[in-house]
Design a protein around this motif. Structure first.
Motif, PDB file in Angstrom:
ATOM      1  N   ILE A  98     -65.084 -19.100 -16.028  1.00  0.00           N
ATOM      2  CA  ILE A  98     -64.337 -19.533 -17.551  1.00  0.00           C
ATOM      3  C   ILE A  98     -63.425 -20.773 -17.173  1.00  0.00           C
ATOM      4  O   ILE A  98     -62.417 -21.153 -17.711  1.00  0.00           O
ATOM      5  CB  ILE A  98     -63.346 -18.479 -17.959  1.00  0.00           C
ATOM      6  CG1 ILE A  98     -62.246 -18.060 -16.943  1.00  0.00           C
ATOM      7  CG2 ILE A  98     -64.036 -17.027 -18.247  1.00  0.00           C
ATOM      8  CD1 ILE A  98     -61.048 -16.868 -17.362  1.00  0.00           C
ATOM      9  N   SER A  99     -63.646 -21.475 -15.935  1.00  0.00           N
ATOM     10  CA  SER A  99     -62.857 -22.512 -15.247  1.00  0.00           C
ATOM     11  C   SER A  99     -62.781 -23.605 -16.492  1.00  0.00           C
ATOM     12  O   SER A  99     -61.706 -24.239 -16.634  1.00  0.00           O
ATOM     13  CB  SER A  99     -63.362 -22.789 -13.810  1.00  0.00           C
ATOM     14  OG  SER A  99     -64.748 -23.426 -13.809  1.00  0.00           O
ATOM     15  N   TYR A 100     -63.872 -23.658 -16.889  1.00  0.00           N
ATOM     16  CA  TYR A 100     -63.773 -25.173 -18.022  1.00  0.00           C
ATOM     17  C   TYR A 100     -63.055 -24.757 -19.167  1.00  0.00           C
ATOM     18  O   TYR A 100     -62.085 -25.755 -19.625  1.00  0.00           O
ATOM     19  CB  TYR A 100     -65.304 -25.468 -18.617  1.00  0.00           C
ATOM     20  CG  TYR A 100     -65.646 -26.396 -19.331  1.00  0.00           C
ATOM     21  CD1 TYR A 100     -64.966 -27.706 -19.159  1.00  0.00           C
ATOM     22  CD2 TYR A 100     -65.874 -26.135 -20.883  1.00  0.00           C
ATOM     23  CE1 TYR A 100     -64.893 -28.720 -20.278  1.00  0.00           C
ATOM     24  CE2 TYR A 100     -66.146 -27.364 -21.791  1.00  0.00           C
ATOM     25  CZ  TYR A 100     -65.441 -28.282 -21.293  1.00  0.00           C
ATOM     26  OH  TYR A 100     -65.573 -29.362 -22.675  1.00  0.00           O
TER      27      TYR A 100
ATOM     28  N   LEU B 206     -59.156 -26.480 -20.285  1.00  0.00           N
ATOM     29  CA  LEU B 206     -59.105 -27.292 -21.423  1.00  0.00           C
ATOM     30  C   LEU B 206     -57.615 -26.663 -22.208  1.00  0.00           C
ATOM     31  O   LEU B 206     -56.799 -27.252 -22.428  1.00  0.00           O
ATOM     32  CB  LEU B 206     -60.138 -27.133 -22.471  1.00  0.00           C
ATOM     33  CG  LEU B 206     -61.252 -27.895 -22.108  1.00  0.00           C
ATOM     34  CD1 LEU B 206     -62.215 -27.486 -23.170  1.00  0.00           C
ATOM     35  CD2 LEU B 206     -61.055 -29.280 -22.027  1.00  0.00           C
ATOM     36  N   TRP B 207     -57.461 -25.160 -21.968  1.00  0.00           N
ATOM     37  CA  TRP B 207     -56.317 -24.594 -22.800  1.00  0.00           C
ATOM     38  C   TRP B 207     -55.199 -24.877 -21.684  1.00  0.00           C
ATOM     39  O   TRP B 207     -54.013 -24.704 -22.361  1.00  0.00           O
ATOM     40  CB  TRP B 207     -56.821 -23.106 -22.954  1.00  0.00           C
ATOM     41  CG  TRP B 207     -57.774 -22.890 -23.957  1.00  0.00           C
ATOM     42  CD1 TRP B 207     -58.917 -22.470 -23.877  1.00  0.00           C
ATOM     43  CD2 TRP B 207     -57.436 -23.135 -25.430  1.00  0.00           C
ATOM     44  NE1 TRP B 207     -59.488 -22.293 -25.447  1.00  0.00           N
ATOM     45  CE2 TRP B 207     -58.386 -22.589 -26.291  1.00  0.00           C
ATOM     46  CE3 TRP B 207     -56.075 -23.528 -26.043  1.00  0.00           C
ATOM     47  CZ2 TRP B 207     -58.335 -22.893 -27.538  1.00  0.00           C
ATOM     48  CZ3 TRP B 207     -56.152 -23.741 -27.586  1.00  0.00           C
ATOM     49  CH2 TRP B 207     -57.453 -23.181 -28.203  1.00  0.00           C
ATOM     50  N   HIS B 208     -55.102 -24.683 -20.608  1.00  0.00           N
ATOM     51  CA  HIS B 208     -53.894 -24.351 -19.809  1.00  0.00           C
ATOM     52  C   HIS B 208     -52.809 -25.339 -20.036  1.00  0.00           C
ATOM     53  O   HIS B 208     -51.611 -25.420 -20.177  1.00  0.00           O
ATOM     54  CB  HIS B 208     -53.974 -24.098 -18.262  1.00  0.00           C
ATOM     55  CG  HIS B 208     -54.196 -25.406 -17.506  1.00  0.00           C
ATOM     56  ND1 HIS B 208     -55.418 -26.275 -17.379  1.00  0.00           N
ATOM     57  CD2 HIS B 208     -53.401 -26.011 -16.684  1.00  0.00           C
ATOM     58  CE1 HIS B 208     -55.068 -27.098 -16.788  1.00  0.00           C
ATOM     59  NE2 HIS B 208     -53.827 -27.206 -16.192  1.00  0.00           N
ATOM     60  N   TRP B 209     -53.463 -26.648 -19.964  1.00  0.00           N
ATOM     61  CA  TRP B 209     -52.313 -27.921 -19.982  1.00  0.00           C
ATOM     62  C   TRP B 209     -51.704 -28.208 -21.477  1.00  0.00           C
ATOM     63  O   TRP B 209     -50.713 -28.528 -21.790  1.00  0.00           O
ATOM     64  CB  TRP B 209     -52.804 -29.051 -19.326  1.00  0.00           C
ATOM     65  CG  TRP B 209     -51.967 -30.334 -19.497  1.00  0.00           C
ATOM     66  CD1 TRP B 209     -51.956 -31.383 -20.263  1.00  0.00           C
ATOM     67  CD2 TRP B 209     -50.466 -30.357 -19.006  1.00  0.00           C
ATOM     68  NE1 TRP B 209     -51.036 -32.246 -20.507  1.00  0.00           N
ATOM     69  CE2 TRP B 209     -50.123 -31.651 -19.476  1.00  0.00           C
ATOM     70  CE3 TRP B 209     -49.801 -29.620 -18.064  1.00  0.00           C
ATOM     71  CZ2 TRP B 209     -48.912 -32.104 -19.111  1.00  0.00           C
ATOM     72  CZ3 TRP B 209     -48.523 -30.056 -17.723  1.00  0.00           C
ATOM     73  CH2 TRP B 209     -48.196 -31.063 -18.371  1.00  0.00           C
TER      74      TRP B 209
ATOM     75  N   PHE C 286     -45.951 -16.878 -18.697  1.00  0.00           N
ATOM     76  CA  PHE C 286     -46.585 -16.256 -20.100  1.00  0.00           C
ATOM     77  C   PHE C 286     -47.697 -17.439 -20.907  1.00  0.00           C
ATOM     78  O   PHE C 286     -48.819 -16.728 -21.256  1.00  0.00           O
ATOM     79  CB  PHE C 286     -45.405 -16.114 -21.248  1.00  0.00           C
ATOM     80  CG  PHE C 286     -45.739 -16.070 -22.378  1.00  0.00           C
ATOM     81  CD1 PHE C 286     -46.307 -14.731 -22.708  1.00  0.00           C
ATOM     82  CD2 PHE C 286     -45.961 -16.857 -23.338  1.00  0.00           C
ATOM     83  CE1 PHE C 286     -46.803 -14.336 -24.183  1.00  0.00           C
ATOM     84  CE2 PHE C 286     -46.286 -16.812 -24.949  1.00  0.00           C
ATOM     85  CZ  PHE C 286     -46.922 -15.373 -25.151  1.00  0.00           C
ATOM     86  N   LEU C 287     -47.425 -18.408 -20.483  1.00  0.00           N
ATOM     87  CA  LEU C 287     -48.564 -19.680 -21.060  1.00  0.00           C
ATOM     88  C   LEU C 287     -49.662 -19.740 -20.513  1.00  0.00           C
ATOM     89  O   LEU C 287     -50.897 -19.708 -20.932  1.00  0.00           O
ATOM     90  CB  LEU C 287     -47.675 -20.875 -21.307  1.00  0.00           C
ATOM     91  CG  LEU C 287     -46.514 -21.177 -22.289  1.00  0.00           C
ATOM     92  CD1 LEU C 287     -45.866 -22.434 -22.065  1.00  0.00           C
ATOM     93  CD2 LEU C 287     -47.204 -20.836 -23.694  1.00  0.00           C
TER      94      LEU C 287
ATOM     95  N   PHE D 190     -55.679 -18.070 -20.053  1.00  0.00           N
ATOM     96  CA  PHE D 190     -56.595 -17.249 -19.485  1.00  0.00           C
ATOM     97  C   PHE D 190     -57.133 -16.263 -20.626  1.00  0.00           C
ATOM     98  O   PHE D 190     -58.567 -16.156 -20.549  1.00  0.00           O
ATOM     99  CB  PHE D 190     -56.033 -16.302 -18.341  1.00  0.00           C
ATOM    100  CG  PHE D 190     -56.068 -16.766 -16.763  1.00  0.00           C
ATOM    101  CD1 PHE D 190     -57.098 -16.484 -16.097  1.00  0.00           C
ATOM    102  CD2 PHE D 190     -54.959 -17.484 -16.573  1.00  0.00           C
ATOM    103  CE1 PHE D 190     -57.409 -17.167 -14.866  1.00  0.00           C
ATOM    104  CE2 PHE D 190     -55.107 -17.962 -15.182  1.00  0.00           C
ATOM    105  CZ  PHE D 190     -56.219 -17.797 -14.290  1.00  0.00           C
ATOM    106  N   LEU D 191     -56.281 -15.925 -21.464  1.00  0.00           N
ATOM    107  CA  LEU D 191     -57.003 -15.170 -22.501  1.00  0.00           C
ATOM    108  C   LEU D 191     -57.840 -15.919 -23.504  1.00  0.00           C
ATOM    109  O   LEU D 191     -59.148 -15.501 -24.113  1.00  0.00           O
ATOM    110  CB  LEU D 191     -55.846 -14.359 -23.258  1.00  0.00           C
ATOM    111  CG  LEU D 191     -56.253 -13.652 -24.677  1.00  0.00           C
ATOM    112  CD1 LEU D 191     -57.323 -12.447 -24.052  1.00  0.00           C
ATOM    113  CD2 LEU D 191     -54.917 -13.070 -25.259  1.00  0.00           C
TER     114      LEU D 191
END
Length: 683
Positions: free
Chosen positions: A292-294, A298-301, A322-323, A328-329
């Motif tokens: 799920i790294s890609y 994209l989502w984390h930042w 929390f973010l 991850f989810l």
């Protein structure tokens, strides 16, 4: 369509992806804990070059390589998660962002959809600049570099293969050229070295070179020899050293990028049979994160940056965890319900599926471009109830007035690029007196107000430079230890003013406090000396300030100029500006007691030393020098305010005014009641 061949799956490479993404995520969430975590992207580059290179070589060897098939598979791999993220951030931005923020987001969405984010960011700022924290799509720079690489790389490999040229020689030559370009840029322009594709391609090329070596010798099979074990340990140590030792102050990439790049090459080259690769990287948790790294990248930042924006730059602390958990989810949901169906679902209607992906990505890009062109949609319903508006007019008056004439070249001696600072120097009007503004960025800021307020803006010219105290014989040293390059620039500006008869009034304005409290170091030079032949003078900062101001005033008074010494505007702290921005945020609760002001007594304490030095110097020339205090318009008896009527008049740093704020101050400064009787105003 011909059968497409993939190299054998290696779980340890997914684990290496996990190592890379975890480093990046922790760096973004808690930068002090892993100061070099940003090198995870360099590891990704090597992995990408290795995997894609292996696929291309196997298919070339089997005679089944197809450009259409290659780019179709890239689209199915890259587009689905990217489309969801781009549309998602536009949707959230509609409700959460101010107009200027939403405008910038629209620009970056369009750039992300076109895979040119790295080029757009290169034109704006550096990856480590404070402003970068407020760019939710900053991380798409790496995706841009990868896709730009894959526009050229397959074609080059096909040509090399058909011409029977050894691909390893071609890859080594290209990687060497790219690495050399990287070294050259890292020493002169680190922002360009970071974002330009030609200074980054070598990392992907080295991965491809390793893929060709493995393809040629079939050495990617499990192995547990001592050499492979030591190789894996060395690779892990190099990556760990990069993550723990490097930081944003290093000239990166440069030679420092060899640490993560060589580390990744050694780990991949060690093969899936080495202990580290087999037991650590290929473990189930690491493989899951790698898979799920890609979407996680994209989502984390995106989430962390939106968190910083909504908190007006205040640290996230526990909210960051929390973010990250939410990222991850979202990453798993995106992989499970978006990526997998598109990439691995039933192959029915493949052309329709591809056309839909391209169309959706194009729509996301066009929506972003529309938001950009419509100035962030300031009339959105979401912004209707905010209590304050912010003026974000760009200070373009000076740059638009630039002329590359002989005066400009003599004044700036070739060291000045138009647009770096704000000034107007061109066809000076001869039918009335002129006003010259000298100072640092606060002088540039005040110039915008003076020129905007003047009936004829061309009668006001700005001869200031950021971070330069406009006093003769003084240079300023930044926190990095480098000179701001103020001399001979300031000396030339003073001489130009003194030798230009129709400049009647000189306004001096600067962020004086930073030069006296150690924020920027002052260094004295003998008058008339050059930076290369001068030596620092041993004197206190206040004494250097006093001497430089006195010498500057004496030079201007001798030239029969009237001088207005403007004290600095109140310096609002982060707490004040955070309270102010809470009145701008459509999604945040807004308290009636906003705290969007500071006690005037605190401002007076901050300015006490500066005021005494300036008033003492002005007293020597009572008929030619006057002191102006912006607090007369920005403060009442109790408070100094960061807003005026319905407008926030401070930029977020709390010490620079917006154009509207600068106009308020300028109108007061230029009035005859303030004593600047010769101030140039059209009649």
């Amino acid at each position: 369509m011909r059968s497409h061949r993939h190299p054998a799956y290696r779980a340890d490479i997914d684990g290496l992806r996990a190592l890379a993404i975890l480093a990046v995520v922790v760096f973004h969430a808690y930068p002090r804990s892993l100061p070099g975590g940003f090198v995870g992207v360099d590891v990704f580059f090597v992995i990408s070059g290795y995997l894609i290179g292996g696929i291309i070589f196997k298919n070339l060897d089997a005679g089944c390589f197809s450009f259409a098939d290659f780019y179709a598979r890239r689209a199915k791999r890259i587009f689905p998660a990217l489309i969801v993220v781009l549309l998602g951030c536009l949707g959230f931005g509609w409700f959460a962002l101010l107009a200027d923020e939403y405008r910038a987001l629209g620009k970056h969405v369009a750039a992300g959809a076109g895979f040119v984010s790295n080029l757009a960011l290169w034109r704006e700022s550096g990856y480590f600049d404070t402003a970068a924290d407020f760019k939710p799509l900053l991380h798409l720079w790496s995706l841009g570099i990868e896709e730009q690489f894959y526009l050229l790389y397959p074609l080059l490999m096909v040509l090399a293969w058909r011409l029977r040229t050894n691909p390893l020689v071609v890859l080594a030559l290209l990687a060497g050229l790219s690495f050399g370009f990287n070294l050259f840029l890292a020493g002169s322009d680190t922002v360009a070295a970071f974002f330009l594709p030609v200074s980054r391609f070598w990392e992907l090329l080295t991965g491809s070179a390793l893929a060709y070596a493995h393809f040629q010798r079939a050495t990617a099979k499990p192995s547990a020899s001592l050499r492979h074990e030591l190789q894996a340990v060395a690779g892990m140590l190099l990556i760990a050293a990069a993550i723990l030792v490097l930081d944003k102050d290093k000239d990166f990439p440069g030679a420092w990028a060899l640490l993560p790049t060589l580390g990744a090459l050694l780990l991949i080259g060690a093969g899936p049979g080495s202990w580290i690769n087999r037991h650590l990287l290929a473990s189930r948790p690491m493989v899951f994160i790698g898979v799920i790294s890609y979407p996680l990248y994209l989502w984390h930042w995106l989430l962390l940056s939106f968190g910083l924006i909504l908190r007006s730059g205040e640290p996230l602390h526990h909210r960051a965890a929390f973010l990250v958990g939410a990222a991850f989810l979202l990453a798993w949901l995106t992989y499970r319900f978006v990526e997998c169906p598109v990439r691995f679902g039933a192959p029915a209607f493949p052309r329709l599926k591809l056309a839909s992906l391209w169309s959706l990505l194009a729509c996301a890009g066009l929506l972003g471009f529309a938001v950009f062109r419509l100035d962030g949609l300031p009339e959105r319903p979401a912004l209707a109830d905010v209590r304050l508006k912010i003026d974000r007019d760009l200070p373009r008056l000076a740059a638009d007035g630039y002329r590359s004439n002989g005066i400009a070249k003599a004044l700036f001696q070739g060291e000045f690029k138009p647009g770096d600072d704000f000034f107007q120097l061109g066809d000076l009007p001869k039918d009335q007196p002129l006003t010259a503004v000298i100072g640092d960025s606060h002088g540039n800021m005040l110039y915008q107000g003076l020129a905007t307020a003047a009936a004829r803006p061309e009668t006001v010219l700005n001869l200031g430079r950021g971070s330069c105290l406009p006093f003769i014989g003084l240079d300023t040293i930044k926190k990095s230890g480098k000179s701001a390059g103020c001399q001979p620039f300031v000396g030339n500006a003073i001489d130009f003013i003194a030798q230009t008869p129709n400049i009647a009034t000189v306004v001096v304005a600067a962020f004086y406090k930073q030069y006296l409290d150690g924020g920027v170091t002052l260094r004295g030079r003998q008058a008339g000396s050059t930076p290369s032949g001068s030596a620092p003078l041993t004197a206190s900062t206040a004494e250097l300030f006093r001497t430089g101001l006195s010498d500057t005033l004496e030079r201007l008074v001798q030239a029969d100029k009237t001088i207005v010494l403007s004290l600095d505007n109140p310096d609002m702290d982060r707490t004040v500006m955070t309270a102010c921005y809470s009145l701008l945020r459509p999604l945040l609760p807004r308290s009636p007691d906003t705290g969007c002001q500071m006690p005037r007594a605190r401002h007076e304490r901050d300015q006490a030393l500066v005021r005494s030095l300036i008033e003492d110097a002005a007293a020597r020339f009572p008929h030619k020098v006057r002191v102006f205090d912006p607090a007369a318009v920005l403060c009442d008896a109790r408070y100094c305010y960061a807003y005026h009527k319905d407008d926030l008049i401070y930029q977020f740093d709390g010490n620079h005014l917006t154009v509207k704020g600068a106009v308020l101050v300028a109108e007061q400064l230029s009035s005859r009641r303030q004593g600047a009787a010769t101030f140039a105003r059209a009649r």
